[in-house]
Design a protein around this motif. Structure first.
Motif, PDB file in Angstrom:
ATOM      1  N   GLY A 249     -66.595  26.845  47.989  1.00  0.00           N
ATOM      2  CA  GLY A 249     -66.550  26.936  49.451  1.00  0.00           C
ATOM      3  C   GLY A 249     -65.123  26.856  49.962  1.00  0.00           C
ATOM      4  O   GLY A 249     -64.736  27.568  50.893  1.00  0.00           O
ATOM      5  N   ARG A 250     -64.345  25.993  49.342  1.00  0.00           N
ATOM      6  CA  ARG A 250     -62.948  25.872  49.765  1.00  0.00           C
ATOM      7  C   ARG A 250     -62.160  27.137  49.400  1.00  0.00           C
ATOM      8  O   ARG A 250     -61.248  27.535  50.116  1.00  0.00           O
ATOM      9  CB  ARG A 250     -62.324  24.608  49.171  1.00  0.00           C
ATOM     10  CG  ARG A 250     -62.916  23.324  49.767  1.00  0.00           C
ATOM     11  CD  ARG A 250     -62.171  22.065  49.342  1.00  0.00           C
ATOM     12  NE  ARG A 250     -62.389  21.687  47.967  1.00  0.00           N
ATOM     13  CZ  ARG A 250     -63.368  20.893  47.534  1.00  0.00           C
ATOM     14  NH1 ARG A 250     -64.233  20.390  48.403  1.00  0.00           N
ATOM     15  NH2 ARG A 250     -63.488  20.586  46.267  1.00  0.00           N
TER      16      ARG A 250
ATOM     17  N   SER B 189     -69.812  34.367  50.035  1.00  0.00           N
ATOM     18  CA  SER B 189     -70.574  33.479  49.148  1.00  0.00           C
ATOM     19  C   SER B 189     -72.054  33.760  49.328  1.00  0.00           C
ATOM     20  O   SER B 189     -72.584  33.592  50.425  1.00  0.00           O
ATOM     21  CB  SER B 189     -70.280  32.020  49.482  1.00  0.00           C
ATOM     22  OG  SER B 189     -68.910  31.757  49.343  1.00  0.00           O
ATOM     23  N   ILE B 190     -72.680  34.195  48.270  1.00  0.00           N
ATOM     24  CA  ILE B 190     -74.095  34.543  48.366  1.00  0.00           C
ATOM     25  C   ILE B 190     -74.879  33.645  47.406  1.00  0.00           C
ATOM     26  O   ILE B 190     -74.556  33.553  46.222  1.00  0.00           O
ATOM     27  CB  ILE B 190     -74.308  36.028  48.049  1.00  0.00           C
ATOM     28  CG1 ILE B 190     -73.614  36.876  49.129  1.00  0.00           C
ATOM     29  CG2 ILE B 190     -75.806  36.362  47.954  1.00  0.00           C
ATOM     30  CD1 ILE B 190     -73.643  38.366  48.869  1.00  0.00           C
ATOM     31  N   ALA B 191     -75.862  32.959  47.966  1.00  0.00           N
ATOM     32  CA  ALA B 191     -76.643  32.017  47.162  1.00  0.00           C
ATOM     33  C   ALA B 191     -78.055  32.540  47.012  1.00  0.00           C
ATOM     34  O   ALA B 191     -78.647  33.024  47.971  1.00  0.00           O
ATOM     35  CB  ALA B 191     -76.670  30.647  47.828  1.00  0.00           C
ATOM     36  N   LEU B 192     -78.586  32.445  45.812  1.00  0.00           N
ATOM     37  CA  LEU B 192     -79.971  32.819  45.596  1.00  0.00           C
ATOM     38  C   LEU B 192     -80.847  31.615  45.894  1.00  0.00           C
ATOM     39  O   LEU B 192     -80.781  30.610  45.186  1.00  0.00           O
ATOM     40  CB  LEU B 192     -80.176  33.308  44.164  1.00  0.00           C
ATOM     41  CG  LEU B 192     -80.056  34.818  43.950  1.00  0.00           C
ATOM     42  CD1 LEU B 192     -81.136  35.567  44.734  1.00  0.00           C
ATOM     43  CD2 LEU B 192     -78.686  35.333  44.392  1.00  0.00           C
TER      44      LEU B 192
ATOM     45  N   VAL C 285     -66.895  28.499  55.895  1.00  0.00           N
ATOM     46  CA  VAL C 285     -67.762  29.488  55.262  1.00  0.00           C
ATOM     47  C   VAL C 285     -68.950  28.790  54.608  1.00  0.00           C
ATOM     48  O   VAL C 285     -68.768  27.849  53.836  1.00  0.00           O
ATOM     49  CB  VAL C 285     -66.987  30.286  54.196  1.00  0.00           C
ATOM     50  CG1 VAL C 285     -67.870  31.375  53.605  1.00  0.00           C
ATOM     51  CG2 VAL C 285     -65.739  30.904  54.805  1.00  0.00           C
ATOM     52  N   VAL C 286     -70.127  29.233  54.958  1.00  0.00           N
ATOM     53  CA  VAL C 286     -71.315  28.734  54.272  1.00  0.00           C
ATOM     54  C   VAL C 286     -71.974  29.919  53.568  1.00  0.00           C
ATOM     55  O   VAL C 286     -71.790  31.058  53.966  1.00  0.00           O
ATOM     56  CB  VAL C 286     -72.327  28.074  55.242  1.00  0.00           C
ATOM     57  CG1 VAL C 286     -71.739  26.815  55.839  1.00  0.00           C
ATOM     58  CG2 VAL C 286     -72.743  29.038  56.337  1.00  0.00           C
TER      59      VAL C 286
ATOM     60  N   ILE D  71     -75.899  26.525  62.920  1.00  0.00           N
ATOM     61  CA  ILE D  71     -76.417  27.877  63.099  1.00  0.00           C
ATOM     62  C   ILE D  71     -75.640  28.820  62.195  1.00  0.00           C
ATOM     63  O   ILE D  71     -74.429  28.952  62.321  1.00  0.00           O
ATOM     64  CB  ILE D  71     -76.282  28.349  64.549  1.00  0.00           C
ATOM     65  CG1 ILE D  71     -77.161  27.478  65.434  1.00  0.00           C
ATOM     66  CG2 ILE D  71     -76.701  29.810  64.675  1.00  0.00           C
ATOM     67  CD1 ILE D  71     -77.272  27.989  66.835  1.00  0.00           C
ATOM     68  N   SER D  72     -76.323  29.420  61.270  1.00  0.00           N
ATOM     69  CA  SER D  72     -75.706  30.423  60.407  1.00  0.00           C
ATOM     70  C   SER D  72     -76.626  31.634  60.443  1.00  0.00           C
ATOM     71  O   SER D  72     -77.746  31.546  60.956  1.00  0.00           O
ATOM     72  CB  SER D  72     -75.571  29.884  58.982  1.00  0.00           C
ATOM     73  OG  SER D  72     -76.838  29.897  58.351  1.00  0.00           O
ATOM     74  N   PRO D  73     -76.174  32.775  59.897  1.00  0.00           N
ATOM     75  CA  PRO D  73     -77.077  33.928  59.866  1.00  0.00           C
ATOM     76  C   PRO D  73     -78.374  33.631  59.121  1.00  0.00           C
ATOM     77  O   PRO D  73     -79.371  34.310  59.316  1.00  0.00           O
ATOM     78  CB  PRO D  73     -76.258  34.996  59.123  1.00  0.00           C
ATOM     79  CG  PRO D  73     -74.841  34.601  59.314  1.00  0.00           C
ATOM     80  CD  PRO D  73     -74.837  33.108  59.379  1.00  0.00           C
ATOM     81  N   VAL D  74     -78.345  32.621  58.288  1.00  0.00           N
ATOM     82  CA  VAL D  74     -79.567  32.265  57.565  1.00  0.00           C
ATOM     83  C   VAL D  74     -80.440  31.337  58.393  1.00  0.00           C
ATOM     84  O   VAL D  74     -81.626  31.606  58.612  1.00  0.00           O
ATOM     85  CB  VAL D  74     -79.215  31.613  56.208  1.00  0.00           C
ATOM     86  CG1 VAL D  74     -80.483  31.183  55.498  1.00  0.00           C
ATOM     87  CG2 VAL D  74     -78.413  32.578  55.354  1.00  0.00           C
ATOM     88  N   THR D  75     -79.865  30.245  58.892  1.00  0.00           N
ATOM     89  CA  THR D  75     -80.691  29.303  59.643  1.00  0.00           C
ATOM     90  C   THR D  75     -81.201  29.915  60.944  1.00  0.00           C
ATOM     91  O   THR D  75     -82.276  29.565  61.411  1.00  0.00           O
ATOM     92  CB  THR D  75     -79.927  28.001  59.966  1.00  0.00           C
ATOM     93  OG1 THR D  75     -78.739  28.326  60.697  1.00  0.00           O
ATOM     94  CG2 THR D  75     -79.557  27.252  58.699  1.00  0.00           C
ATOM     95  N   ALA D  76     -80.430  30.837  61.524  1.00  0.00           N
ATOM     96  CA  ALA D  76     -80.890  31.474  62.765  1.00  0.00           C
ATOM     97  C   ALA D  76     -82.209  32.221  62.513  1.00  0.00           C
ATOM     98  O   ALA D  76     -83.176  32.050  63.251  1.00  0.00           O
ATOM     99  CB  ALA D  76     -79.827  32.426  63.297  1.00  0.00           C
TER     100      ALA D  76
END
Lengths: 522, 679
Positions: A209-210, A227-230, A242-243, B552-557
């Motif tokens: 993330g950093r 960052s793409i998480a399955l 960034v999440v 709020i992120s594109p996922v949680t939204a």
């Protein structure tokens, strides 16, 4: 130890924002995440740069983290193979597995040469250059693809790696000096592994993330995160700004359900209403919502709806002949391949993926037999093996020139911890130092067994480190996760300077700037 | 001219020109008389106030408060309502006593467990499996939702929820989801609701210094921030005390990182930079103070963490592991002398720190008050508002009911009360416009959890009777019929954070903060338009903050929108089916739409399409119930146009068809910026 001082020093000087972020970020690890947010947002935002700290680059690269949840018993994944070392391993693990020729009840060691059960036999891995040169190790039989990847120079291993605050001896362990918080506990060690700040239980951000923070424009971040998480939100990919974008193994992005369908009455009415409430055009949006919180909320929802549709369009339209195994992790790997193939549409020059397989908490039935085929960890690692191999095949299929993708995508394993060498009667319990694999192209990978694999598992010792056993074969790591991650980060484009220290705040406890922390990547 | 007014004018003009009064809103609310107009205005004020002070306004509550506003005026009615909340719903002093309609979570969770037991019978075998973990965690979550939806002590529950977001303890350490009994013979997972009760519920109307004391000796906090079994330094091994709690009690629970003025603004030192509140020596000194804490009745030097674990009684101090030396903190402002080794002296040391933080340090009041204002009223309280609340805090530092005065100061401040403006519309017909006076600067994004509870409470939710289905074991069914709907007793609401539930969707759920830093940071600023906005001088630091946007992120939204869809699509709060041993139950909460059947409501007459008049009335009703009457005219028009288009094109005369319309509009509205962002 003086974790707090750097920030305070920073605050008392006139510092550039960049420097400030570095210091505060380094500290955030050690003290808190809110320092950064509090101070940056209160005073520094006026000076915010409108470009990422690092990049753009002139090439594409990706990292794929394969997390084995539950604590993979990695001394059964990569076991000793030389005769003397193998017999010490067998002895420590309570004998050979019971179904093997000469096996005993409660034994959890794999044979190396069982003529009656070739499917149990460890596959030889001859270590190349590095600290274990001249020794041979044994890969669990079910990972046949990894074995051939190793033999073709496309896989490598790192031994006895774990979470550390600083290099730690048995005496340090006894005195409880600078130990990771919550050793041997799943939650804590998963977090420690991913945050690389094992001295804090409050770390909610991870080293990947950093990295993403450094590569992402803070003012207008990507709608689809690099960052793409399955399936799983995770610490390692979570940064300050960034999440991860979370996608599903089977369906890709999480779409707004029932949208934009017009067939069902409920959805038709709702969708029409949402289209009116979240205008697609920015001008209309701004004119509709004078309140900036309302406007931001509306645009966040609109963008989320459209991003998911766009993501699925971009990744779903990729033609892919490679057959992925029809397992959860197989489908996850396919999503990774599709997102890599769609990298340009998604606007990604760098991508970090997180896929996982659970179930490795083998307190019992570590070695389970279901007819002739071993079940348990053996079968699970076989699933992982097939999935990562399919990913390699897909990369080959998708690349326009040989090595274009295979050399630029590095897949690496991670897990909570390894497990006690001593058998508990049918399995093993939570421990610490672990063996890991890394996969990539021949120009990227330096195949060998890196790190310091204990020379005698029965006594759990290594000539250079002495006694590594805390008890029952819980091994003190001889290589830190920081070094492991640092080598990946440097390959990815993070300079071995203050940037690396921001990503991995403890790194200088293990690695001075210059050279490679371990050497497993070329 | 205000934007809203222009918009209203345009709408009005449009309506007049096109002569389509039925398909246009001439005003936010139509009224047939000036008397009705006044009544609507009072209901809007009541609904707006209850949005802040409860888990969501209900129709009877709005009507009752509106009546009191008419009788004694707005501020007096609000104060009377607060006083009633403070005085009319006392809770038992015994932490184990179950009270049906108010109070603590622990006795409710324990009662649910006693009534229904754990889910899986084969627990012994599958102790660590996923289902097992779920079993252990569900009851405390059900208890939280049940209280939020049904409790009569709404203000206490809201304050507790706010406190729980400052003095955070959450899932994480394995011991909190453990089903084994602790040494008090209670399951360990009940330790979290015990903390919530002791620190947040019990002190909701209490005193900050008292809260600090309870929190510091709380075993859950001991586990969470590792004070339990925190030993003094050992020169032999070179070990030092754990600094975790020492750091966080300052950074998050009292004074924060930088020196503040009483109005919440950071002080700037002579060098032009912030002034730090503490240095590393202070952390070290405080870490030595919080040594020797052990689980209750477990004074021993034993290292084994599990031994004597008790999450239900306050921690003891084991004097032999307490550092007795002199501690100097805050550059000499706090000096704790060396004292002879004794438990009483160890407690004296701890009290000295808590006294300093609560009584001496000037940061504590603005630091905590600003956070509380953010939870109840607005994200960016002007400095003078913070200053006034801080004054109430300071005047009541030693008042055992300090927080009663602080809550009043927050909710009755003129900034809080001065959020809305009303404008009478006379043409083309009589109506009332409700105008948000301070968009952007004095609003907040409502917490997703609070939007969810408000939506449910607006429609008198009741547990789904299908809980009655098959009960093969001897336990009480989930739902016992006979009592009035939506009341407590055996009719529990079964809403939890797992499964298809809330936590995954909203990134916010009780007991589920990722860390001690809560779901979002008080100073988080959403990127984009908000970060470029230059606010008025009264805003702290000249920058707007928007904490709730952090989750709020594109996922949680999308997850949130999907959750609301599932919630509304069958007019129930559908969180999916759960298999139990030999029975499947629907974990649904039903919403009561009877108000749309009554009084000529659009669901009323069978086999008749709703008139646009009814649709307008329906949208006005939703505005009052879900948006405190502050829905914009443009949003109203969007909803009206959508309904009009549907009615023009399709047959919408059967009840099920009309219910689709009702549910879809509610769903969209809950997601609308008008509902999500509250003045």
């Amino acid at each position: 130890m003086n974790f707090f001082d750097p920030l305070m020093t920073a605050m008392n000087k006139s510092v550039s924002r960049r420097d400030f972020i570095r210091r505060a970020g380094g500290c955030s690890a050690l003290t808190s995440t809110s320092i950064l947010a509090t101070l940056l947002n209160l005073r520094m935002t006026g000076k915010v740069l409108s470009a990422p700290t690092l990049g753009p680059f002139n090439d594409y690269k990706a990292l794929v983290c394969v997390f084995l949840f539950g604590g993979n018993d990695s001394y059964n994944m990569l076991a000793p193979y030389d005769d003397a070392e193998h017999s010490q391993y067998v002895s420590k693990r309570g004998g050979l597995v019971s179904q093997a020729t000469g096996g005993v009840a409660g034994g959890i060691a794999w044979p190396k040469n069982d003529p009656d059960h070739p499917q149990y036999n460890l596959r030889p891995i001859a270590a190349g250059t590095g600290p274990n040169a001249g020794r041979t190790f044994g890969l669990i039989n079910s990972m046949s693809n990894l074995h051939s990847l190793y033999n073709s120079g496309r896989a490598t291993f790192i031994a006895n790696t774990g979470t550390l605050v600083r290099p730690t001896t048995r005496a340090d362990f006894d005195a409880k000096i600078d130990l990771p918080k919550g050793l041997f506990s799943h939650n804590d060690e998963q977090r420690n592994w991913q945050s690389s700040i094992p001295q804090s239980r409050s770390a909610v951000q991870g080293w990947a993330g950093r990295i993403a923070d450094l590569l992402t424009d803070p003012v207008s971040p990507d709608t689809i995160s690099m960052s793409i998480a399955l399936e799983k939100l995770n610490v390692v990919q979570t940064g300050q700004n960034v999440v991860p974008y979370i996608v599903d193994d089977a369906n890709g992005a999480k779409l707004l359900e029932g949208y934009p369908s017009t067939s069902g009455r409920y959805d038709r009415i709702r969708n029409n209403a949402l289209d009116g409430l979240f205008p697609k055009d920015d001008g209309t949006l701004a004119a509709t919502y004078a309140d900036l919180l309302q406007r931001t909320h509306a645009s966040a929802n609109r963008d989320a709806i459209e991003a998911a549709i766009a993501y699925n369009a971009a990744t779903g339209s990729i033609a892919l002949n490679t057959q992925f195994p029809d397992t959860n992790i197989g489908r996850q790997a396919e999503q990774v391949a599709r997102a890599i193939a769609a990298r340009e549409t998604l606007g990604h020059q760098r991508q970090i993926f997180f896929i996982s397989r659970g179930g490795f908490d083998d307190h019992s039935n570590l070695v389970d037999f279901n007819g002739a085929t071993p079940d348990g960890q053996y079968a699970r690692l076989g699933e992982v093996d097939a999935a990562v191999m399919a990913l390699q095949n897909a990369l080959e299929e998708l690349e326009s020139t040989p090595g274009e993708l295979t050399n630029n995508v590095v897949t690496f394993s991670a897990s909570d911890f390894s497990r006690t060498l001593a058998s508990n009667g049918s399995g093993s319990d939570h421990a610490w130092g672990a063996n890991h694999f890394v996969i990539g192209g021949p120009n990227t990978i330096h195949p060998s067994v890196w790190g310091n694999y204990p020379t005698n598992l029965r006594t759990a010792t290594h000539p250079q480190y002495g006694n590594l056993d805390t008890d029952r074969g819980r091994l003190i790591p001889t290589t830190s996760v920081d070094e492991y991650s640092a080598e990946l980060a440097m390959w990815f484009g993070i300079p071995d300077d203050s940037n690396l220290e921001l990503v991995l705040p403890n790194i200088r406890n293990f690695h001075s700037a210059g050279g490679k922390p371990i050497g497993f990547l070329r | 001219m205000k934007y809203r007014t222009v918009q209203a004018l345009c709408r009005g003009l449009l309506a007049t020109c096109l002569l389509l009064p039925a398909t246009t809103f001439a005003a936010d609310f139509a009224a047939s008389s000036f008397g009705e107009l006044g009544e609507i205005q009072r209901k809007v004020l009541a609904s707006h106030f209850l949005m802040r002070t409860t888990f969501g306004p209900t129709e009877p509550d709005v009507n009752a408060l509106a009546l009191r506003i008419q009788q004694i005026g707005k501020k007096a009615a609000f104060e009377e309502w607060i006083d009633a909340q403070l005085n009319d719903y006392p809770i038992s002093s015994d932490w184990q006593t179950y009270e049906a309609d108010r109070g603590r979570l622990w006795p409710l969770a324990k009662k649910m467990l006693n009534d229904m037991g754990y889910r899986s019978i084969n627990f012994g075998k599958d102790k660590d499996d996923e289902q097992g973990v779920y079993d252990r965690n569900q009851w405390k979550e059900h208890a939280w939702w049940h209280r939020a939806l049904t409790s009569k002590d709404q203000l206490r529950q809201r304050m507790a929820w706010a406190l729980s977001q400052i003095f955070v303890v959450a899932e994480g350490p394995g011991v909190f989801s453990n089903r084994d009994l602790d040494s008090s013979a209670n399951p360990r997972w009940l330790g979290l609701p015990k903390y919530y009760d002791d620190v947040c519920i019990s002190h909701a109307f209490g005193n900050y210094r008292d809260l600090l004391d309870t929190m510091t000796y709380s075993p859950a906090m001991g586990v969470w921030l590792t004070t339990v079994k925190n030993k003094k330094a050992d020169p032999r091994t070179g070990s030092f005390p754990d600094e975790n709690y020492a750091r966080e009690i300052m950074q998050l629970f009292s004074i924060g990182l930088v020196e503040l003025k009483p109005n919440g603004e950071p002080r700037i030192g002579p060098d032009g930079e912030f002034v730090e509140t503490y240095d590393n020596e202070t952390i070290t000194a405080l870490s030595r103070v919080f040594t020797g804490l052990v689980f209750n009745n477990n004074k021993s030097s034993s290292d084994s963490f599990g031994a004597g674990t008790n999450l239900h009684a306050e921690m003891d101090v084991y004097e032999q592991q307490h550092d007795t030396g002199q501690k100097v903190a805050f550059k000499g402002r706090l000096v704790i002398p060396a004292r002879p080794q004794s438990e009483a002296n160890a407690r004296r040391d701890i009290s000295a720190v808590l006294d300093f933080l609560a009584y001496e340090h000037r940061n504590t009041a603005p630091f905590i008050c600003r956070r509380l204002i953010q939870r109840f009223v607005m994200s960016n309280p002007p400095k003078y508002y913070v200053r006034r609340v801080v004054r109430a805090w300071d005047k009541n530092k030693t008042n055992p009911k300090q927080f009663e005065e602080v809550i009043k100061a927050i909710l009755l401040d003129r900034v809080a009360l001065n959020a809305l403006r009303f404008k009478t519309v006379r043409s083309p017909s009589l109506g009332l416009n409700v105008i948000r006076k301070y968009p952007t600067e004095r609003t907040r994004l409502r917490e997703p959890i609070l939007r969810s509870t408000a939506m449910l409470r607006a429609f008198s939710p009741y547990p789904d009777p299908s809980f009655l289905t098959i009960s093969s074991d001897a336990k009480t069914p989930y739902y016992t019929p006979g009592g009035p709907e939506g009341t407590a007793g055996n009719q529990y609401f079964f809403i939890d954070n797992n499964s298809d539930g809330i936590g995954d969707k909203f990134a916010q759920a009780p007991f589920e903060s990722e860390s001690v830093f809560n779901f979002y940071l008080p100073d988080y600023q959403a990127p984009g338009a908000i970060s470029n906005y230059v606010p008025s001088k009264s805003i702290i630091n000249g920058k707007l903050v928007t904490p709730e946007f952090q989750i709020i992120s594109p996922v949680t939204a999308n997850q949130t929108m999907n959750h609301i869809r599932r919630t509304t699509v069958d007019s129930d709060f559908d969180i999916g089916n759960q298999w139990e041993v030999n029975r499947q139950v629907n974990l649904d909460v039903n919403l009561d739409f009877s108000r749309f059947y009554e009084d000529g409501g659009l669901l009323g007459a069978a086999n008749v399409e709703p008139t646009m008049q009814q649709v307008r009335k329906f949208i006005e009703t939703l505005d009052l119930a879900l948006c405190a009457g502050t829905m914009s005219l443009s949003t109203k028009q969007v909803l009206l146009d959508v309904c009009q288009a549907e009615l023009d094109r399709y047959n919408v005369d059967r009840v099920s068809e009309k219910e689709d319309l009702v549910q879809a509009i509610i769903s969209a509205l809950v997601l609308a910026p008008d509902c999500a962002v509250m003045p």
